[in-house]
Write an enzyme that holds these catalytic residues in place. Structure first.
Site, PDB file in Angstrom:
ATOM      1  CB  CYS A 114      -1.005  -0.052   1.144  1.00  0.00           C
ATOM      2  SG  CYS A 114      -2.482   0.916   0.794  1.00  0.00           S
ATOM      3  CG  HIS A 222      -3.711  -3.561   3.014  1.00  0.00           C
ATOM      4  ND1 HIS A 222      -2.736  -3.026   3.817  1.00  0.00           N
ATOM      5  CD2 HIS A 222      -4.279  -2.521   2.352  1.00  0.00           C
ATOM      6  CE1 HIS A 222      -2.714  -1.720   3.687  1.00  0.00           C
ATOM      7  NE2 HIS A 222      -3.633  -1.378   2.785  1.00  0.00           N
ATOM      8  CD  GLU A 224      -1.526  -6.010   5.360  1.00  0.00           C
ATOM      9  OE1 GLU A 224      -1.189  -6.150   4.174  1.00  0.00           O
ATOM     10  OE2 GLU A 224      -2.335  -5.128   5.739  1.00  0.00           O
TER      11      GLU A 224
HETATM   12  N1  LIG Z   1      -1.983   6.827   2.493  1.00  0.00           N
HETATM   13  C1  LIG Z   1      -1.876   6.157   1.216  1.00  0.00           C
HETATM   14  C2  LIG Z   1      -1.598   4.690   1.431  1.00  0.00           C
HETATM   15  C3  LIG Z   1      -2.786   4.001   2.006  1.00  0.00           C
HETATM   16  C4  LIG Z   1      -2.448   2.877   2.943  1.00  0.00           C
HETATM   17  O1  LIG Z   1      -1.307   2.473   3.118  1.00  0.00           O
HETATM   18  N2  LIG Z   1      -3.476   2.410   3.602  1.00  0.00           N
HETATM   19  C5  LIG Z   1      -3.283   1.444   4.684  1.00  0.00           C
HETATM   20  C6  LIG Z   1      -4.465   1.344   5.594  1.00  0.00           C
HETATM   21  C7  LIG Z   1      -4.702   2.640   6.317  1.00  0.00           C
HETATM   22  C8  LIG Z   1      -6.011   2.592   7.095  1.00  0.00           C
HETATM   23  O2  LIG Z   1      -6.194   1.695   7.947  1.00  0.00           O
HETATM   24  O3  LIG Z   1      -6.840   3.439   6.782  1.00  0.00           O
HETATM   25  C9  LIG Z   1      -3.135   6.316   0.382  1.00  0.00           C
HETATM   26  O4  LIG Z   1      -4.156   6.732   0.949  1.00  0.00           O
HETATM   27  O5  LIG Z   1      -3.105   5.989  -0.805  1.00  0.00           O
END
Ligand SMILES: N[C@@H](CCC(=O)NCCCC(=O)O)C(=O)O
Length: 252
Positions: A114, A222, A224
């Site tokens: 991500c 994701h 994971e």
């Molecule tokens: N901030 C970036 C990457 C998004 C990201 O890594 N999301 C992970 C989960 C975050 C959450 O739990 O909201 C984008 O917005 O593209």
């Protein structure tokens, strides 16, 4: 036969709360490493200027860059700062840009998830688009608003995998359903990266490093989160762990 112990560096996010500055990573990534990749995660504090990154890379067998609600600072890819690009985590940026470039150069297995996927693109000279849901023809890739993480990380859309790429070989399918929790995405693809998966709206959902000495993948979704129950997610983390074991054996 227990796997040879392998260490995977996980660069931390920076968070300020309870009067301190903390360096931390979500345990979903740590659990996927221990339970599926059979690896031991080592969180690396985002104090890049104060630590010896080469010392760390001399001792680890892989690198995982996690997701985060923060965004890569736009100055790193030639854009002007703007409130739509916030929040930033420039301490993490400084660490991950160095870790990613050095890992690829050394042939250390690298999985970027991500935000990590976006960091990989920037490290290779690419750019990011922000608030992509506001771009004509693009889907809304943001997480739904929900108190239950399992709902936020539920699969949301298909991605089509590039048939001749390393990701399709790992997953063994031409398309899979993935979760989606992002509002930024790759805009200009970094030099030396190959597209490994796309969403129905064309969003680049996975990339690989062309000619990489080892596992070197960026994933916008994701794996994971469901690594213990979802077959493609498990295959990705097992393949990453196996690449780390091969790297460790090659180090002697
Ligand atoms: N901030 C970036 C990457 C998004 C990201 O890594 N999301 C992970 C989960 C975050 C959450 O739990 O909201 C984008 O917005 O593209």
């Amino acid at each position: 036969m227990p796997h040879a112990p392998i260490l995977v560096a996980v660069p931390a996010d920076v968070r300020d709360f309870e009067r301190y500055r903390w360096h931390a990573s979500p345990d979903t990534y740590l659990n996927a490493l221990t339970r599926v990749a059979a690896a031991t995660p080592i969180i690396v504090p985002a104090i890049a200027e104060e630590i010896d990154i080469d010392l760390i890379l001399d001792r680890v067998d892989g690198v995982l860059t996690t997701g985060s609600a923060s965004n890569v600072h736009p100055a790193l890819y030639g854009s002007e700062p703007d409130p739509t690009f916030e929040p930033y985590d420039t301490a993490r940026d400084a660490l991950t840009q160095r870790l990613i470039q050095a890992s690829v150069a050394r042939g250390i297995p690298l999985i970027c998830i991500c935000r990590g996927h976006q960091e990989l693109n920037v490290a290779f000279g690419g750019t990011l688009a922000t608030e992509i849901q506001e771009i004509a023809g693009r889907m809304d890739h943001r997480a739904i608003t929900h108190d239950d993480q399992r709902e936020r990380y539920a699969t949301r859309h298909e991605v089509a995998l590039s048939g001749d790429g390393p990701l399709a070989a790992i997953v063994g399918q031409s398309s899979i359903r993935v979760n989606s929790l992002h509002r930024q995405a790759i805009d200009r693809l970094g030099n030396g990266l190959a597209v490994e998966a796309r969403a129905p709206d064309g969003t680049i959902e996975a990339v690989s490093v062309k000619g990489a000495q080892s596992f070197a993948l960026g994933l916008q979704w994701h794996p994971e989160y469901w690594a213990e129950s979802d077959a493609p997610s498990a295959a990705i983390f097992r393949a990453f762990g196996d690449a780390c074991r091969r790297y460790r054996q090659s180090r002697g």
